[in-house]
Write an enzyme that holds these catalytic residues in place. Structure first.
Site, PDB file in Angstrom:
ATOM      1  N   SER A  68     -42.842 -33.496 -41.803  1.00 24.27           N
ATOM      2  CA  SER A  68     -42.634 -34.727 -41.041  1.00 24.27           C
ATOM      3  C   SER A  68     -41.525 -35.556 -41.672  1.00 24.27           C
ATOM      4  CB  SER A  68     -43.913 -35.565 -40.993  1.00 24.27           C
ATOM      5  OG  SER A  68     -43.676 -36.808 -40.368  1.00 24.27           O
ATOM      6  N   TYR A 127     -51.274 -38.720 -45.217  1.00 34.04           N
ATOM      7  CA  TYR A 127     -50.456 -37.838 -44.385  1.00 34.04           C
ATOM      8  C   TYR A 127     -49.150 -37.477 -45.083  1.00 34.04           C
ATOM      9  CZ  TYR A 127     -47.990 -36.078 -40.269  1.00 34.04           C
ATOM     10  OH  TYR A 127     -47.283 -35.290 -39.384  1.00 34.04           O
TER      11      TYR A 127
END
Length: 246
Positions: A141, A154
């Site tokens: 990401s 995350y």
């Protein structure tokens, strides 16, 4: 269904969003595709049906990637259906947003179980099953660069995934297997849109010099390149697919 085909790909987390787009793009590229999914059988079967309607081959296999037995079955079912595995795309993941707090340890543990342990197990199995010349892609990401509050678990999980990619690329040395990560920026999926207002989406789109949010097809196109013949010299890299979002 053919017992043996020319090219075979496994895509985890492929029942929706970016994973679905990747699976459909690889099917269009001529791959027989295994649609890995965790819970929603109907959505996974809908992806299979969409691929078959376009003349492709696909199966759906339920797999919790944090469980070694499920991952082993995912590969076994693929080999039973198609005879081989050439490409593995580790896309399955969760994004449980929470502050870095001891009160949020459950969210942290779940994120690590799926995003890190899951990627580790999929990569480990892929490294054993893929024949020489195989391709492995893991989804990371672009939010790593932002250090956004609430994204601690995350971001930590995706940093770990990028580390796994670089190490595995060296561990499969001599087998002509490439291992890369793709790091999308803000991308229009049901999960991403949930809870966001039109104004918030407009602000996020403005963070890119291209003045738009990403589409799942943008990410799928990059994966297609990396696993295709033209991506053969790209290895141990993290490629940002984010329109300049940084």
């Amino acid at each position: 269904m053919s017992a043996s085909v020319n090219k075979v790909a496994i895509v985890t987390g492929a029942s929706r969003g970016i994973g679905q787009a990747i699976a459909c793009r690889l099917a269009d590229d001529g791959f027989a595709v295994t649609i890995g999914y965790a819970t929603d059988r109907l959505k996974a079967e809908a992806v299979v049906a969409a691929i078959e309607c376009r003349g492709g081959q696909a199966i759906a296999v339920k797999a919790d990637v944090s469980q070694a037995a499920d991952v082993a079955n995912l590969f076994w079912m693929t080999e039973q259906a198609f005879g081989r595995v050439d490409v593995v795309v580790s896309n399955a993941g969760v994004m449980a947003l929470a502050p870095i707090s001891s009160d949020e340890i459950d969210a942290f543990d779940r994120t690590m179980a799926i995003n890190v342990r899951g990627a580790f197990l999929v990569l480990a199995k892929a490294s054993k099953v893929l024949e020489d010349g195989g391709r492995i892609v893991v989804l990371s990401s672009s939010v790593i660069a932002k250090s956004t509050p609430g994204y601690g678990a995350y971001i930590a999980s995706k940093c770990a995934v990028e580390g796994l990619v670089r190490v595995l690329a060296n561990e499969v040395q001599g087998r002509n297997i490439t291992v890369n990560a793709v790091a999308p920026g803000p991308t229009v999926t049901d999960l991403f849109l949930k809870g966001k207002s039109a104004q918030q989406l407009e602000v996020l789109a403005g963070l890119s010099p291209l003045n738009r949010l990403g589409e799942p097809a943008d990410v799928a196109d990059l994966v297609s390149f990396l696993v295709g013949a033209q991506g053969r010299w790209i290895n141990a890299q993290v490629v940002r697919s984010n329109g300049g979002f940084a």
